[in-house]
Design a protein around this motif. Structure first.
Motif, PDB file in Angstrom:
ATOM      1  N   ASN A 169     -14.842  13.109   3.663  1.00  0.00           N
ATOM      2  CA  ASN A 169     -14.914  14.314   4.490  1.00  0.00           C
ATOM      3  C   ASN A 169     -16.340  14.844   4.594  1.00  0.00           C
ATOM      4  OD1 ASN A 169     -11.849  15.801   3.114  1.00  0.00           O
ATOM      5  ND2 ASN A 169     -12.111  14.024   4.409  1.00  0.00           N
ATOM      6  N   PHE A 170     -17.024  14.899   3.440  1.00  0.00           N
ATOM      7  CA  PHE A 170     -18.361  15.497   3.435  1.00  0.00           C
ATOM      8  C   PHE A 170     -19.379  14.564   4.090  1.00  0.00           C
ATOM      9  CE2 PHE A 170     -17.565  18.572  -0.381  1.00  0.00           C
ATOM     10  CZ  PHE A 170     -16.534  19.156   0.324  1.00  0.00           C
ATOM     11  N   THR A 171     -19.246  13.289   3.797  1.00  0.00           N
ATOM     12  CA  THR A 171     -20.108  12.315   4.473  1.00  0.00           C
ATOM     13  C   THR A 171     -19.892  12.376   5.980  1.00  0.00           C
ATOM     14  OG1 THR A 171     -20.317  10.812   2.607  1.00  0.00           O
ATOM     15  CG2 THR A 171     -20.411   9.816   4.785  1.00  0.00           C
TER      16      THR A 171
ATOM     17  N   GLU B 239     -21.601  23.403  -5.640  1.00  0.00           N
ATOM     18  CA  GLU B 239     -22.450  23.946  -4.567  1.00  0.00           C
ATOM     19  C   GLU B 239     -22.221  23.193  -3.257  1.00  0.00           C
ATOM     20  OE1 GLU B 239     -26.514  25.472  -6.906  1.00  0.00           O
ATOM     21  OE2 GLU B 239     -26.427  23.443  -6.097  1.00  0.00           O
ATOM     22  N   VAL B 240     -22.239  21.861  -3.354  1.00  0.00           N
ATOM     23  CA  VAL B 240     -22.044  21.037  -2.158  1.00  0.00           C
ATOM     24  C   VAL B 240     -20.644  21.266  -1.596  1.00  0.00           C
ATOM     25  CG1 VAL B 240     -21.697  18.640  -1.414  1.00  0.00           C
ATOM     26  CG2 VAL B 240     -23.744  19.251  -2.703  1.00  0.00           C
ATOM     27  N   TYR B 241     -19.649  21.299  -2.475  1.00  0.00           N
ATOM     28  CA  TYR B 241     -18.264  21.469  -2.039  1.00  0.00           C
ATOM     29  C   TYR B 241     -18.097  22.793  -1.284  1.00  0.00           C
ATOM     30  CZ  TYR B 241     -13.183  21.016  -2.157  1.00  0.00           C
ATOM     31  OH  TYR B 241     -11.874  20.875  -1.781  1.00  0.00           O
ATOM     32  N   THR B 242     -18.643  23.837  -1.853  1.00  0.00           N
ATOM     33  CA  THR B 242     -18.477  25.167  -1.258  1.00  0.00           C
ATOM     34  C   THR B 242     -19.160  25.239   0.104  1.00  0.00           C
ATOM     35  OG1 THR B 242     -18.470  26.077  -3.497  1.00  0.00           O
ATOM     36  CG2 THR B 242     -18.787  27.635  -1.688  1.00  0.00           C
ATOM     37  N   LEU B 243     -20.397  24.753   0.171  1.00  0.00           N
ATOM     38  CA  LEU B 243     -21.151  24.843   1.423  1.00  0.00           C
ATOM     39  C   LEU B 243     -20.514  23.989   2.519  1.00  0.00           C
ATOM     40  CD1 LEU B 243     -23.602  25.747   3.078  1.00  0.00           C
ATOM     41  CD2 LEU B 243     -24.816  23.732   2.216  1.00  0.00           C
ATOM     42  N   ILE B 244     -20.234  22.737   2.216  1.00  0.00           N
ATOM     43  CA  ILE B 244     -19.761  21.843   3.282  1.00  0.00           C
ATOM     44  C   ILE B 244     -18.328  22.191   3.686  1.00  0.00           C
ATOM     45  CG2 ILE B 244     -19.385  19.446   4.002  1.00  0.00           C
ATOM     46  CD1 ILE B 244     -21.817  18.623   2.536  1.00  0.00           C
ATOM     47  N   THR B 245     -17.507  22.604   2.728  1.00  0.00           N
ATOM     48  CA  THR B 245     -16.147  23.038   3.094  1.00  0.00           C
ATOM     49  C   THR B 245     -16.217  24.213   4.073  1.00  0.00           C
ATOM     50  OG1 THR B 245     -15.114  22.225   1.084  1.00  0.00           O
ATOM     51  CG2 THR B 245     -14.019  24.062   2.174  1.00  0.00           C
ATOM     52  N   ARG B 246     -17.091  25.163   3.786  1.00  0.00           N
ATOM     53  CA  ARG B 246     -17.238  26.304   4.698  1.00  0.00           C
ATOM     54  C   ARG B 246     -17.694  25.836   6.088  1.00  0.00           C
ATOM     55  NH1 ARG B 246     -21.675  29.018   5.657  1.00  0.00           N
ATOM     56  NH2 ARG B 246     -22.765  28.832   3.670  1.00  0.00           N
ATOM     57  N   GLN B 247     -18.651  24.916   6.124  1.00  0.00           N
ATOM     58  CA  GLN B 247     -19.140  24.442   7.431  1.00  0.00           C
ATOM     59  C   GLN B 247     -18.045  23.672   8.187  1.00  0.00           C
ATOM     60  OE1 GLN B 247     -22.890  22.393   7.297  1.00  0.00           O
ATOM     61  NE2 GLN B 247     -24.004  24.167   6.493  1.00  0.00           N
ATOM     62  N   ILE B 248     -17.293  22.834   7.481  1.00  0.00           N
ATOM     63  CA  ILE B 248     -16.213  22.092   8.166  1.00  0.00           C
ATOM     64  C   ILE B 248     -15.172  23.078   8.698  1.00  0.00           C
ATOM     65  CG2 ILE B 248     -14.288  20.467   7.859  1.00  0.00           C
ATOM     66  CD1 ILE B 248     -15.985  18.981   5.781  1.00  0.00           C
ATOM     67  N   GLN B 249     -14.860  24.088   7.903  1.00  0.00           N
ATOM     68  CA  GLN B 249     -13.854  25.060   8.358  1.00  0.00           C
ATOM     69  C   GLN B 249     -14.323  25.811   9.600  1.00  0.00           C
ATOM     70  OE1 GLN B 249     -13.054  27.115   4.609  1.00  0.00           O
ATOM     71  NE2 GLN B 249     -11.083  26.054   4.494  1.00  0.00           N
ATOM     72  N   SER B 250     -15.622  26.035   9.696  1.00  0.00           N
ATOM     73  CA  SER B 250     -16.123  26.763  10.873  1.00  0.00           C
ATOM     74  C   SER B 250     -16.140  25.866  12.118  1.00  0.00           C
ATOM     75  CB  SER B 250     -17.514  27.324  10.603  1.00  0.00           C
ATOM     76  OG  SER B 250     -18.475  26.313  10.695  1.00  0.00           O
ATOM     77  N   GLU B 251     -15.936  24.553  11.938  1.00  0.00           N
ATOM     78  CA  GLU B 251     -15.835  23.629  13.085  1.00  0.00           C
ATOM     79  C   GLU B 251     -14.443  23.636  13.699  1.00  0.00           C
ATOM     80  OE1 GLU B 251     -16.567  19.662  11.699  1.00  0.00           O
ATOM     81  OE2 GLU B 251     -18.618  20.096  11.145  1.00  0.00           O
ATOM     82  N   ARG B 252     -13.471  24.145  12.928  1.00  0.00           N
ATOM     83  CA  ARG B 252     -12.064  23.996  13.349  1.00  0.00           C
ATOM     84  C   ARG B 252     -11.805  24.659  14.693  1.00  0.00           C
ATOM     85  NH1 ARG B 252      -8.547  26.400   8.890  1.00  0.00           N
ATOM     86  NH2 ARG B 252      -6.818  25.419   9.999  1.00  0.00           N
TER      87      ARG B 252
END
Lengths: 252, 252
Positions: A169-171, B239-252
């Motif tokens: 997912n992250f990649t 840190e990576v999980y929190t940041l990228i999860t937030r960015q992916i969610q904002s793509e929805r």
């Protein structure tokens, strides 16, 4: 083996196809939405139902390829005593189907599956069971469609699920950022495809820590500065760039 | 073509090998460190020097496969008037070698190259030149070793360099995090290799935005919570999980 597939999404479709190729007989597909049940039944040339009450009750194996939420409510909607049933979720405990059947467990494909993509990718599978005597029965099914089958308890499965989120997912999110950046800036993203493939392929030859290159691991402050100026207006890229560059530098 | 290679690292080695395979003649290798010059000269069966003053001055092409810093100082150390010279850097302007020769330009392999890995990967190449008449000469050399050659000015090359950092360095960092997590937690990272390959391979079939899966894009808050609990002690991953999860969610 006679198999009923509960679900009609990506995992249901790919596992159904792979199991059929391996010589199993898919006898029925269930989906709450009749048109979805019909689509997959058509593809697998089998029966279909859209009410749980009508599920064929004499199959050898039931595969619940459902969302994590749907798995949690399945036990209050259907009971298959004595029947072997597995779910396919990475993040859901093996106990979630105990109310459906004591003979329940997990067959988790550790792969990102999409029904429309052929050929099917390699699918490593993690298996588990609530009763020890069911574990080998589930593993046999898994081994019929995969050369990489391991037993993994709830905790280990969830850990590999976290790791899968990182590497998939992250990649993929990094690919999204790069693709959109290239598109908006008039650069050709396709020129990056060989680099993307090489980055993935080389993992089978050298550990990722030894494979790191680029300005962050080299400590090339001038290039990092130029990059940050260039991506100034891309907020998401800048956040990711800043965080991961700092983390790579702390690995040096 | 008679070619001198200035440098002895990964890029020098792989380009030297590829050019030789393509029928060019590598006549000499330069490295400030004699043992490095000798290693590559041995591999390419050609001469070697470790002083710039001794460089063969009658070759058709000079390839400066050096660090960005070394490129910046090359002009004060050597002059090759009338000779065609290119550098191989993604982040360095084409003008950096003007003091070495007016006939200078860029041949940038958009790939992560490691001298020890065979077979060589596909290598897309970006070319540029300070004088228009040199552009085609450089492109011809590039096309002799690559099916993907594009002209790109300083700005476009730097943009693709940024994108390459995202899809290679940063992706590799995610692999580092996942591999270390699996190792420390006793999970088998190798089970993730097919997923990693599939994530990269599918880009040639569907755009990355359409390929996104996982808890973030699904909005599966329960799974995200479980993941965050599990990785509590891994600061970088969190840190990576929190940041990228937030960015992916904002793509929805």
């Amino acid at each position: 083996m006679q198999i009923v597939i509960i679900g009609s999404g990506n995992v249901a479709t790919v596992l159904g196809g792979k199991l059929q190729e391996a010589g199993h007989r898919i006898v029925q597909v269930f989906s709450r939405r009749p048109e979805h049940a019909m689509r997959l039944a058509n593809e697998l040339q089998c029966g279909h139902v859209s009410k749980l009450a009508n599920i064929y009750n004499a199959a050898d194996l039931y595969i619940a390829a459902l969302s994590d939420d749907a798995l949690r409510t399945l036990g209050s909607q259907i009971s298959l005593p004595g029947k072997l049933i597995v779910h396919t979720s990475g993040a859901t405990p093996k106990e979630v189907l105990l109310k459906v059947s004591a003979n329940s467990g997990v067959l988790y494909p550790l792969q990102s599956l999409r029904k429309e993509l052929r050929p099917y990718p390699e699918i490593p599978i993690l298996v588990d069971a609530n009763l020890p005597e069911d574990l080998e029965r589930i593993a046999v099914v898994a081994r019929s469609i995969s050369g990489q089958v391991q037993t993994a308890d709830n905790d280990t499965r969830l850990k590999l699920h976290v790791a899968a989120v990182l590497v998939n997912n992250f990649t993929n999110h990094l690919y999204v950022l790069a693709e959109e950046y290239c598109r908006k800036e008039g650069a050709d993203f396709n020129m990056l495809l060989p680099l993307i493939r090489e980055t993935a392929d080389r993992l089978s030859r050298i550990p990722p820590r030894d494979a790191q290159t680029g300005p962050a691991i080299r400590g090339d402050a001038a290039t990092i500065k130029r990059h940050l100026e260039l991506i100034g207006s891309y907020k998401d890229i800048k956040e990711v760039y800043t965080l991961i560059t700092r983390q790579i530098q702390s690995e040096r």
